[in-house]
Scaffold this motif. Sequence first.
Motif, mmCIF file in Angstrom:
data_model
loop_
_atom_site.group_PDB
_atom_site.id
_atom_site.type_symbol
_atom_site.label_atom_id
_atom_site.label_comp_id
_atom_site.label_asym_id
_atom_site.label_seq_id
_atom_site.Cartn_x
_atom_site.Cartn_y
_atom_site.Cartn_z
ATOM 1 N N UNK A 288 12.480 4.644 3.789
ATOM 2 C CA UNK A 288 11.196 5.358 4.591
ATOM 3 C C UNK A 288 9.871 4.721 3.344
ATOM 4 N N UNK A 289 8.849 5.399 3.608
ATOM 5 C CA UNK A 289 7.830 4.544 3.123
ATOM 6 C C UNK A 289 7.584 5.755 2.800
ATOM 7 N N UNK A 290 7.557 6.737 2.921
ATOM 8 C CA UNK A 290 7.790 8.442 2.338
ATOM 9 C C UNK A 290 8.426 9.699 2.500
ATOM 10 N N UNK A 291 8.916 10.281 1.642
ATOM 11 C CA UNK A 291 9.919 11.247 1.656
ATOM 12 C C UNK A 291 9.411 12.979 1.603
ATOM 13 N N UNK B 108 -1.369 5.516 2.245
ATOM 14 C CA UNK B 108 -2.049 4.637 1.571
ATOM 15 C C UNK B 108 -1.649 3.538 0.902
ATOM 16 N N UNK B 109 -1.470 5.064 -0.855
ATOM 17 C CA UNK B 109 -0.802 4.541 -1.640
ATOM 18 C C UNK B 109 0.069 3.736 -1.905
ATOM 19 N N UNK C 38 0.406 -0.333 -2.450
ATOM 20 C CA UNK C 38 0.962 -1.188 -3.814
ATOM 21 C C UNK C 38 1.883 -2.181 -3.030
ATOM 22 N N UNK C 39 2.654 -1.861 -1.580
ATOM 23 C CA UNK C 39 3.871 -2.757 -0.431
ATOM 24 C C UNK C 39 2.257 -3.719 -0.750
ATOM 25 N N UNK C 40 1.090 -3.933 -0.690
ATOM 26 C CA UNK C 40 0.509 -4.812 -0.754
ATOM 27 C C UNK C 40 0.080 -5.898 -1.742
#
Length: 367
Positions: free
Chosen positions: A55-58, A129-130, A134-136
């Motif tokens: 996921x993008x966040x847990x 958003x962070x 980071x992925x970008x």
Amino acid sequence: MSNLPDPASQRPTILIVDDMPANLTLLTNLLKGQYRIKVASSAARALELAATAPPDLVLLDIMMPEMDGYEVCRRLKADERTQRVPVIFLTAKISVEDEELGLSLGAVDFIHKPISPPIVLARVKSQIEIKAWQDFLLDQNGWLTKEVDQRLSEINQLQNASIYVMVSLAEFRDEDTGNHIVRTQEYVRLLAQELATLPRHASMLTGSCIEQLVRSAPLHDIGKIAIPDHILLKPGKLTVDEFAIMKTHALRGYDILMRAGNFMGTHGAVLAFAKDIARHHHEKWDGTGYPDGLAGEAIPLAARLMAVADVYDALRSTRPYKNSMSHEQAADFIIQGRGRYFDPDVVDAFTRLAARFAEMAEYWPDE
């Protein structure tokens, strides 16, 4: 039917982990308008879902049976697939020690129960958003790495082409050099790889260093393109004066490579090795060689390797003014020159590899 992607499928994914169904329902209803939601009521299920599709966040509860949130966080951070996923702890614990432990395990934030919806939304939005940035940046770094690798590949191809052209010039001048170049290149590779097994040489003779050295080896006699035809192509033995002119090929080769480096604006590892080899492969361990009379370890290692490779091959080759030696005769000459003409370490390496040298001499015979 529209082929446009479902907007909901483009939303960031949040994995909510809590053993209390009421908490899962509350957080799902709060976040589902902006995010894709996955839920897990146990630690084992959470780890399974995260590993299958990170996921993008847990959002992770701490107080759970069988395995607490701290251990889940440890495992997420230990797994390469999920180690970059931000974790926010959900907890009723408010002590400084609890937060210090969570942060030390890699969590990015804490949300205390009972939850405040505005706080949850704000902190989740901030971490999403962070993560997106980071992925970008990671994607950009990956793209830049590929671009740099492509440019380096192009430079290496150009460098290889330049080396090929220079070596070809020498071959056109001297028809005896064709397989001599291939053989000596492989002899140098064998010797360098063998020396790399010794502690005193291992730090210098890394895999990449050996490859650069091998690429430079064919340029050892590039200076012969500056030697007059009546000397270079003479079928008989050279006079003293002619031999004095022939010996200048070492400095001539060094000068050619130095000018090439100045023109290209770079003197990289391959060119540095090539200059060392071109200038010093006729130096002798006892200091009686040319052009600079260097002795011992003052002679660059690349040149000491080439000295053994070049002499062995010259002894094994037939020329208009001499017959070839057998492998045994050539090997004995090299061994007898240990500590006099040649670096003892290189000769010892040659002794261990003598059978391989004989095989290569047979595999690439003079045409």
